[in-house]
Design an enzyme around this catalytic site. Structure first.
Site, PDB file in Angstrom:
ATOM      1  N   LYS A 151      -7.808   1.800  -1.074  1.00 13.43           N
ATOM      2  CA  LYS A 151      -6.596   2.251  -1.772  1.00 13.43           C
ATOM      3  C   LYS A 151      -6.873   2.964  -3.098  1.00 13.43           C
ATOM      4  O   LYS A 151      -6.087   3.817  -3.514  1.00 13.43           O
ATOM      5  CB  LYS A 151      -5.662   1.064  -2.023  1.00 13.43           C
ATOM      6  CG  LYS A 151      -4.991   0.574  -0.751  1.00 13.43           C
ATOM      7  CD  LYS A 151      -4.077  -0.613  -1.020  1.00 13.43           C
ATOM      8  CE  LYS A 151      -3.484  -1.107   0.292  1.00 13.43           C
ATOM      9  NZ  LYS A 151      -2.679  -2.311   0.110  1.00 13.43           N
ATOM     10  N   ASP A 207       3.584   0.388  -1.529  1.00 17.06           N
ATOM     11  CA  ASP A 207       3.421  -1.055  -1.759  1.00 17.06           C
ATOM     12  C   ASP A 207       4.289  -1.516  -2.929  1.00 17.06           C
ATOM     13  O   ASP A 207       4.858  -2.613  -2.903  1.00 17.06           O
ATOM     14  CB  ASP A 207       1.966  -1.386  -2.156  1.00 17.06           C
ATOM     15  CG  ASP A 207       1.033  -1.467  -0.965  1.00 17.06           C
ATOM     16  OD1 ASP A 207       1.507  -1.702   0.155  1.00 17.06           O
ATOM     17  OD2 ASP A 207      -0.182  -1.299  -1.173  1.00 17.06           O
TER      18      ASP A 207
END
Ligand code: ATR
Length: 289
Positions: free
Chosen positions: A75, A111
């Site tokens: 990420k 997220d």
């Protein structure tokens, strides 16, 4: 004569990359959303060795993969390969979703919104709360960024203390909030959990197959604590079981997973997926394991 629709034989490809990736529920929930809307897409999971991340990015372009989810441990590492990054994802310093427009890769972070929405939808508030957050990786960065807008104080504890301190310092650039990075040590967990209103676990401790593990000893939990574990496999982690035993309110990671996936799906396809169907499929799968 039967009309043959050849385009249906060539679905657009969506995927998730990670290492390891075999426990990801994204293919199950995303393919359920695709079927429900009868779209001409398919969603796959690719296990990418960390040394091959650059090749994977070339692969997105060569194979014209329309949308990509980025999981652990990529990420943060993925940022340097992208052509464009949404300003919030840039500030967070982590991307979990990529859209490929003819080889031009744009990164976003779903997220953050997905994780906070799960808390709010469950009826909890963040405003004025003291938060103890375990972990300082990609998911922690996303959640800290959104929590910092409203929380009173955030303590980030991490196995690698330096990462917790760096995250706290970066957040202070954007928000006027009390935030500190500390060492992942029982003495810190004991002191800080006593003062906390919300405990959030963003580490993989307790995740399948290590389901007997919890990121914090049960004796540090108290009944006024809301415990939010973003691990979703198993649906009820050891931490959540301990929380229930101590009379705490609790929330698991399934809703965050579904929310972030639904936001990605809509960005890629311009169609709103049915989140209930996505969630139901995962519960069916994990419940039957
Ligand atoms: P994600 O994208 O899911 O957040 P990540 O970026 O790899 O994944 O972050 C995982 C976090 O969990 C990190 O903060 C990691 O700590 P380090 O920074 O020290 O690596 C933490 N973590 C992973 N395994 C852990 C373990 N066994 N004990 C404590 N912390 C752990």
């Amino acid at each position: 004569m039967i009309e043959k629709n050849f385009s249906n034989a060539h679905p657009k490809v969506l995927c998730v990359i990670g290492y390891p990736i075999e426990h990801s529920m994204s293919p199950i929930m995303q393919n359920a959303a695709i079927s429900e809307l009868n779209l001409n897409y398919v969603y796959l999971a690719f296990n990418i060795l960390p040394i091959n991340l650059n090749l994977a990015v070339k692969g997105f372009k060569v194979f014209n993969i329309t949308g990509i989810n980025v999981a652990h441990p990529f990420k943060q590492k993925i940022l340097k390969y992208l052509d464009d990054i949404d300003p919030i994802a840039q500030k967070i310093g982590a991307v979990n979703t990529i859209k490929n427009d003819d080889g031009y890769l744009t990164g976003k972070n779903t997220d953050a919104e997905g994780g906070i929405q799960a808390l709010l939808d469950a009826g909890y508030t963040i405003s004025g709360k003291n938060i103890l957050l375990l972990g300082a990786g990609g998911a922690a960065r996303a959640l800290t960024y959104v929590l910092a807008k409203e929380a009173k104080k955030i303590i980030v504890v991490n196995r690698t203390k330096k990462k917790a301190i760096n995250l706290a310092n970066e957040i202070k650039i954007f928000f006027d909030i009390k935030i500190e990075g500390k060492e992942y040590h029982n003495s810190v967990l004991k002191d800080e959990s006593e003062k906390a209103d919300i405990l959030i676990n963003t580490t993989p401790i307790g995740m399948y197959p290590n389901i007997s593990k919890s990121p914090i000893p049960i004796e540090f939990l108290h009944k006024d604590l809301l415990v939010y574990d973003i691990v979703y496999n198993p649906l009820e982690t050891k931490l959540l079981k301990d929380a229930t035993q101590k009379g705490c309110k609790s929330l698991g990671g399934l809703d965050m997973l579904v929310n972030q996936g639904a936001l990605a799906f809509e960005w890629w396809t311009n169609k709103k997926p049915n989140s209930s169907v996505m969630k139901k499929k995962i519960i069916e799968f994990l419940g039957n394991k």
